[in-house]
Design an enzyme around this catalytic site. Structure first.
Site, PDB file in Angstrom:
ATOM      1  CE1 TYR A 117      -3.972   1.401  -0.720  1.00 27.71           C
ATOM      2  CE2 TYR A 117      -3.652   2.674   1.276  1.00 27.71           C
ATOM      3  CZ  TYR A 117      -4.346   2.439   0.100  1.00 27.71           C
ATOM      4  OH  TYR A 117      -5.389   3.245  -0.258  1.00 27.71           O
ATOM      5  CD1 TRP A 119      -0.210   4.784   2.509  1.00 28.77           C
ATOM      6  CD2 TRP A 119       0.977   6.479   3.334  1.00 28.77           C
ATOM      7  NE1 TRP A 119      -0.849   5.945   2.162  1.00 28.77           N
ATOM      8  CE2 TRP A 119      -0.141   7.005   2.653  1.00 28.77           C
ATOM      9  CE3 TRP A 119       1.877   7.365   3.933  1.00 28.77           C
ATOM     10  CZ2 TRP A 119      -0.387   8.370   2.566  1.00 28.77           C
ATOM     11  CZ3 TRP A 119       1.623   8.724   3.837  1.00 28.77           C
ATOM     12  CH2 TRP A 119       0.497   9.217   3.157  1.00 28.77           C
TER      13      TRP A 119
END
Length: 775
Positions: A117, A119
């Protein structure tokens, strides 16, 4: 690196929540000192000091006990509850490589879903998403996802009606200096929450939202916060607060448009020269077909905003230079495409798109950087190669895919089928944070034959894996911070040694690539330092092509954080298009802003027609289920962590109430339930339940509660579907359903619940402790 004394060392580094000087004593992290030129440092960073080496760190490679003893497909229902067994790195790598090879040979690469994702790291090289995709592409490909949980509906909608979101709407957003100099009225649907702007994907140099808003306020810009939450714009900017029922912004926007049109306040010339389709939209506004004009009186019944407030706001908007801002949160709801489309239409009717300080923006305040005055530059990234697998899913449809392989679904004009996934590999990200209906996700994670996870801490995702690789934090490796929307670049020096036996993702995938026969292709013969030099050399070459100079690597590495990409001029979104639409057409079919989209209409979707409409959300305060579940939950972003990152750290833990995630509730709703500040309550609906600690405040409107996402999922019975989450993860409550057939985005903000005081013995939170480890 610098040395203050024999025992104290200082290392420059960067994270998604700030740039820091890492202070290390005797090899242990003692402090993260804020970047000296940051005007509004985040509070999140301090939580990393203790989290970096806490009980929740994964220190050794781990394999689920049944999987190790019996192989793949063994006791899959025990994922999330069964003990793990520590194994040597060679054993874990051999097992994972063997599984990847077995599955691709038996079922093809379209049976492997590899996800990240984004991050996981602020570094350009140790970027988990780039690393796993590069590895899987060389392994033959993988099923991927499209779009983002943050703004999927906006991504899909905007490209059809005006422009690509990431490359234009975000990257070329009207900057704060332009807004300060020319804007008079800033309308913020969903507010401008400073807590969200603590972070930026890829790293933060200077936190600029407060600085930008302060310059606007000082220049006399008036802010209007249209939100169920008063705190969505800081009180120091004296915003007008218009309380609105969650998920009804589209109805209010329709009434604003109705008033602009029917009072003759819209810019007929701009509509004629820069848009298409108003003539097909006006009959809907006026109720010619359904008999219901979308006037302020109609909207008042839906939104709770008075008709006169809507009329007055419309006239103010038409009288002055107005910026219309819509937060990403609005489109994370049922029919979330509609408020995004209507944002563009309202700005078009005002005729101020392309003017300094006017027009529209999507996402101001949702991350640090949107509106930053920064020179646009395309930083290099690790090449991911080419994916030979065509199959993909919309990002929020992972549980559907795992539970219902072969099922047909609609997405953005295509008719697709969910692939049959046998192996799931996750590196960077925690779906048990950001996905909806976690009880359903528990069931979904039982379906693959093998689940592999690269993770730093014992999140719920790691606990539901078969093979777990322990991964380093940004402080345990070298990297480069150079990212979008930031004028800064920062060398990220390794500050401490890896905790336990943890390794970086590059080393993990290198080990797997060696076993699978493409080590040289994956590494290109480079180690970590050589990759960093290679990426910086690419950046220097690109800089030369656009006529500016970057220092050589050694100079950059030793000098520390550098503010490089300072803006030369103000940025105004779609300025060139406004000035000359013939020679600067948009990438829409008409080359203009599309109030009515023939393309979307041609898809034939009942839940997303060719122009914006009001459709009741599946759950909202005006719906049928409100009798049983009378409170609307806003599961917004936390202020004490990034998503679920650092939930085990001191800053996040310090915000808890009796170790539970804090929930804000209006005193009016609390009084009839016998609830007071400091109580622990049970929040529940038909999908699940969780505990939370209560703060009473009038900053949230009656009928609404606020419970941030990111508390680590902590079921009272691990692995049991439907078990109470004793920690306070709101995604046990949310519905796992797409926004519409167009975008299939997440709909977390369309959720009703009931709240009651919890009178039983309060169970201990165990989310931040390791799972059972078997010898």
């Amino acid at each position: 690196m610098s040395v203050d004394s024999e025992l104290t060392q200082h290392f420059p580094t960067a994270t998604q929540w700030g740039t820091y000087d890492a202070e290390v004593k005797n090899g242990r992290l003692k402090r993260l000192n804020d970047y000296s030129n940051d005007p509004a440092p985040s509070i999140i960073g301090a939580g990393m000091v203790d989290a970096v080496d806490d009980e929740a760190r994964i220190r050794r490679p781990m394999v689920r006990k049944s999987f190790l003893e019996k192989g793949p497909n063994s006791n899959k229902s025990e994922r999330g509850s069964e003990p793990f067994v520590p194994v040597p790195w060679e054993t874990a790598l051999d097992l994972a490589a063997s599984e990847i090879d077995r599955v691709r040979r038996q079922n093809g690469n379209k049976s492997i879903f590899a996800s990240s994702y984004g991050w996981a790291s602020s570094g350009r090289f140790h970027h988990a998403q780039s690393q796993i995709h590069r590895f899987m592409n060389l392994a033959g490909g993988y099923v991927r996802h499209k779009n983002s949980y943050s703004h999927a509906a906006a991504e899909v909608t905007l490209k059809h009606i005006v422009a690509e979101m990431k490359d234009i709407i975000h990257a070329q957003a009207t900057d704060w200096p332009s807004i300060a100099s020319d804007c008079e009225l800033f309308i913020a649907f969903g507010g401008l929450p400073a807590k969200n702007a603590q972070v930026n994907l890829g790293g933060v140099g200077r936190h600029t939202l407060h600085e930008g808003m302060q310059s606007c306020y000082d220049a006399g810009v008036e802010f209007v916060n249209i939100s169920p939450l008063k705190t969505d714009i800081a009180h120091i900017f004296d915003p007008e607060w218009i309380t609105i029922r969650p998920n009804t912004d589209a109805a209010m926007m329709l009434a604003l448009a109705y008033t602009l049109v029917n009072e003759g306040l819209y810019d007929k010339n701009f509509i004629s020269t820069h848009t298409v389709g108003l003539e097909k939209f006006i009959p809907y506004l006026n109720g010619d077909k359904d008999g219901q004009p979308k006037n302020p009186e109609w909207a008042a019944q839906i939104t709770g905003v008075s008709a006169q407030t809507i009329i007055n706001l419309t006239r103010r908007m038409a009288e002055c230079r107005t910026m219309i801002s819509t937060a990403w949160s609005l489109q994370r709801s049922d029919h979330g495409e509609q408020p995004i489309w209507l944002t563009v239409i309202l700005a078009s009717l005002l005729g101020q798109i392309g003017l300094p300080g006017g027009g529209f923006g999507i996402g101001y305040g949702c991350e640090n950087g949107i509106g930053n005055p920064v020179k646009t530059f395309n930083w290099p990234a690790l090449s991911q190669g080419t994916n030979s697998v065509e199959e993909f899913i919309p990002v929020a449809r992972i549980a559907d895919m795992l539970l219902h392989p072969g099922t047909r679904f609609d997405y953005d004009g295509e008719k697709l089928s969910y692939p049959d996934i046998r192996l799931l590999y996750w590196a960077g990200g925690n779906p048990f944070h950001h996905h909806q209906d976690l009880n359903r996700l528990v069931d979904a994670f039982r379906q693959p034959e093998c689940v592999i996870v690269n993770e730093i801490w014992w999140t719920a995702t790691a606990r539901h894996a078969d093979i777990v690789f322990p991964i380093t934090t940004v402080l345990e490796r070298n990297d480069l911070m150079m990212t979008k929307w930031e004028p800064m670049a920062t060398p990220m020096h390794k500050a401490i040694e890896p905790v336990g036996e943890s390794r970086n993702d590059y080393d993990v995938f290198s080990g797997l690539a060696q076993r699978l026969g493409f080590f040289e292709e994956f590494t290109e013969g480079r180690n970590e330092e050589e990759w960093l030099r290679h990426l910086w050399d690419q950046a220097r070459q690109r800089a030369g092509q656009v006529n500016f100079e970057l220092p050589d690597f050694d100079t950059f590495w030793h000098e520390g954080p550098k503010e490089i990409l300072k803006a030369e001029d103000k940025t105004v979104l779609l300025e060139a298009y406004r000035k000359d639409p013939q020679n600067n057409p948009l990438a829409t079919p008409s080359g203009k802003i599309e109030i009515f989209s023939d393309v979307i209409a041609g898809f034939g979707y009942d839940d997303c027609p060719g122009h914006p409409v009001w459709m009741e959300p599946f759950e909202w305060l005006g719906g049928k289920t409100v009798k049983k579940f009378p409170l609307h939950i806003i599961s917004n972003q936390p202020s004490t962590r990034l998503h679920s990152q650092l939930d085990s750290g001191s800053i996040s833990k310090g915000s808890k109430i009796k170790d539970r995630e804090p929930m804000t509730m209006n005193p009016v709703d609390a009084s009839g339930r016998g609830i007071k500040t400091g109580d622990v309550v049970r929040v529940f609906n038909e999908r699940g339940s969780c505990l939370a600690g209560v703060n009473l405040s009038e900053n949230v409107m009656p009928g609404v509660i606020q419970l941030a996402t990111g508390a680590w999922f902590d079921p009272i019975v691990p692995g049991q579907i439907g078990a109470l989450c004793k920690h306070g993860n709101p995604n046990v409550l949310t519905m796992d359903r797409g926004t519409s057939s167009l975008a299939q985005g997440p709909t977390a903000h369309s959720t009703l619940v009931q709240v009651e005081k919890f009178n039983d013995d309060i169970p201990k939170v165990t989310a931040h402790l390791p799972p059972a480890i078997s010898s």
